[in-house]
Design an enzyme around this catalytic site. Structure first.
Site, PDB file in Angstrom:
ATOM      1  N   ASP A 129       1.904  -7.631  -4.305  1.00 30.84           N
ATOM      2  CA  ASP A 129       1.072  -7.515  -3.114  1.00 30.84           C
ATOM      3  C   ASP A 129       1.686  -8.474  -2.105  1.00 30.84           C
ATOM      4  OD1 ASP A 129      -1.111  -8.414  -1.241  1.00 30.84           O
ATOM      5  OD2 ASP A 129      -2.202  -6.893  -2.386  1.00 30.84           O
ATOM      6  N   THR A 144       0.814  -1.219   0.000  1.00 35.58           N
ATOM      7  CA  THR A 144       0.000   0.000   0.000  1.00 35.58           C
ATOM      8  C   THR A 144       0.849   1.271   0.000  1.00 35.58           C
ATOM      9  OG1 THR A 144      -1.656  -1.212   1.266  1.00 35.58           O
ATOM     10  CG2 THR A 144      -1.864   1.178   1.254  1.00 35.58           C
ATOM     11  N   SER A 192       0.549 -10.384  -0.056  1.00 33.19           N
ATOM     12  CA  SER A 192      -0.114 -11.695   0.069  1.00 33.19           C
ATOM     13  C   SER A 192       0.576 -12.719  -0.828  1.00 33.19           C
ATOM     14  CB  SER A 192      -1.583 -11.606  -0.341  1.00 33.19           C
ATOM     15  OG  SER A 192      -2.186 -10.511   0.298  1.00 33.19           O
ATOM     16  N   THR A 201       2.309 -21.319  21.086  1.00 33.06           N
ATOM     17  CA  THR A 201       0.991 -21.042  21.653  1.00 33.06           C
ATOM     18  C   THR A 201       0.101 -20.278  20.673  1.00 33.06           C
ATOM     19  OG1 THR A 201      -0.238 -19.903  23.395  1.00 33.06           O
ATOM     20  CG2 THR A 201       1.926 -18.996  22.868  1.00 33.06           C
ATOM     21  N   GLN A 202      -1.204 -20.542  20.751  1.00 37.06           N
ATOM     22  CA  GLN A 202      -2.183 -19.782  19.953  1.00 37.06           C
ATOM     23  C   GLN A 202      -2.384 -18.381  20.516  1.00 37.06           C
ATOM     24  OE1 GLN A 202      -5.977 -21.782  19.819  1.00 37.06           O
ATOM     25  NE2 GLN A 202      -5.110 -23.642  18.933  1.00 37.06           N
ATOM     26  N   CYS A 203      -2.016 -18.192  21.786  1.00 39.35           N
ATOM     27  CA  CYS A 203      -2.224 -16.876  22.408  1.00 39.35           C
ATOM     28  C   CYS A 203      -1.309 -15.857  21.744  1.00 39.35           C
ATOM     29  CB  CYS A 203      -1.902 -16.927  23.897  1.00 39.35           C
ATOM     30  SG  CYS A 203      -2.839 -18.183  24.769  1.00 39.35           S
TER      31      CYS A 203
END
Length: 343
Positions: free
Chosen positions: A60, A16, A62, A279-281
């Protein structure tokens, strides 16, 4: 080039920050980075020489992948001795992955490589691009006794400089898009630039720069959820193509203790496939053995990602597999902080 002024190389990959709106259609398109000074005349006020280099076809973020990481690294490697610092302009979506990857690629880095981008295009009235770009360049020019202050891969966004391999993108709308939850920021831009000298990475400057360029992308990221199914996981884990697995577990590294799951991990590790526990946290650390639900993981040889981010864990796994690190030492090396990516 003026003598004694730091020389900074801007590397534009896409994103961007380098877009301008077509006044007719309102669509965003990349602008020619050679005209940067026209767009941001303030850059002329900076006490440094700025040169720019751009991807032939800006992407981009992504679409970012290791092929482009190598492209960025090779630009920097080629110009390493001609410049005092590097600023990489990059889309924010995958910036944490790229900053993590570059931190592993550049061993014994003694100069700043700072990633930045923006949430709004540079031509936009309310853009955050100017501040991010100008301050990133200033951070890259900081010197003490003729040596760069920042000697690591950083990520600068919205008034804060972070260690790149500690960051995660946390917001798609706010200007404050990134956070480093397990490590303090390295510098903050207010009325003055405040640098936290004690938190900066201290490389071994006696050693020569080594740039690593091999990544193994045949890896798997599995996020646990209640009800995860054996039918789906088994073929994935047993695929001959898979060379390593990052497991996003609950809390401090806990997983289901169902026999099929533990057995699947055990058999996979027996086939010399490293499994990393993260961890997902957003913040916090894996502490295997703290709860009963992770004691078994420890005993079967699951690797602790400690407080590493998922982005850095994936980059480190690809990097270590690409370097053909032997399975005997894999666990020890992964659990060791190589570029300040874990505590």
């Amino acid at each position: 080039m003026t003598v004694n002024q730091p020389n900074i190389l801007l590397v534009y990959t896409g994103g961007t920050i380098g877009m301008i709106k077509d006044p007719e259609t309102g669509a965003l398109k990349s602008f020619d980075f050679k005209n940067l000074l026209e767009r941001i005349p303030e850059l002329k006020l900076l006490d440094c020489n700025i040169e720019t280099i751009s991807f032939d076809d800006p992407i981009d973020s992504s679409n970012m992948n290791p092929k482009y990481w190598v492209q960025i690294a090779e630009i920097i490697e080629e110009e390493y001795h001609n410049f005092d610092g590097f600023v990489v302009l990059h889309g924010s979506d995958t910036m944490s992955y790229s900053a993590s990857a570059l931190s592993f690629m550049f061993e014994n880095l003694a100069k700043p490589i700072i990633f930045t981008g923006s949430q709004l295009p540079i031509g936009d009235l309310r853009t955050d691009a100017k501040e991010n770009l100008i301050t990133s360049i200033q951070m890259a020019t900081l010197q003490r006794a003729g040596k760069p202050v920042i000697r690591e891969v950083g990520l600068y966004f919205e008034y804060k400089l972070y260690r790149g391999n500690r960051t995660t993108k946390i917001n798609a709308e706010h200007f404050e898009a990134f956070e480093s939850l397990n490590y303090p920021h390295l510098a903050e831009s207010g009325v003055h630039l405040n640098v936290e000298y004690d938190d900066l990475f201290k490389p071994n400057t006696r050693k020569k720069l080594v740039v690593h360029k091999q990544f193994e992308t045949n890896i798997l990221l599995v996020k646990l959820f209640p009800g995860i199914s054996e039918t789906i996981l088994k073929p994935l884990f047993n695929s001959a193509a898979v060379k390593g697995i990052v497991l996003e577990t609950y809390g401090a590294g806990n997983t289901t203790t169902e026999a099929w799951f533990i057995d699947l991990l055990k058999q996979t590790i027996k086939r010399d496939i490293p499994i990393i526990n993260v961890t997902q946290c957003s913040g916090g650390s894996v502490l295997m053995g703290q709860y009963e639900t992770s004691t078994q993981l420890k005993s079967i040889g699951v690797i602790s990602g400690k407080d590493i981010t998922t982005e850095a864990a994936l980059a480190k796994l690809m990097f270590m597999l690409g370097e053909n690190v032997s399975i005997k030492t894999f666990k020890t090396i992964f659990e060791t902080s190589l570029r300040g990516e874990m505590s």
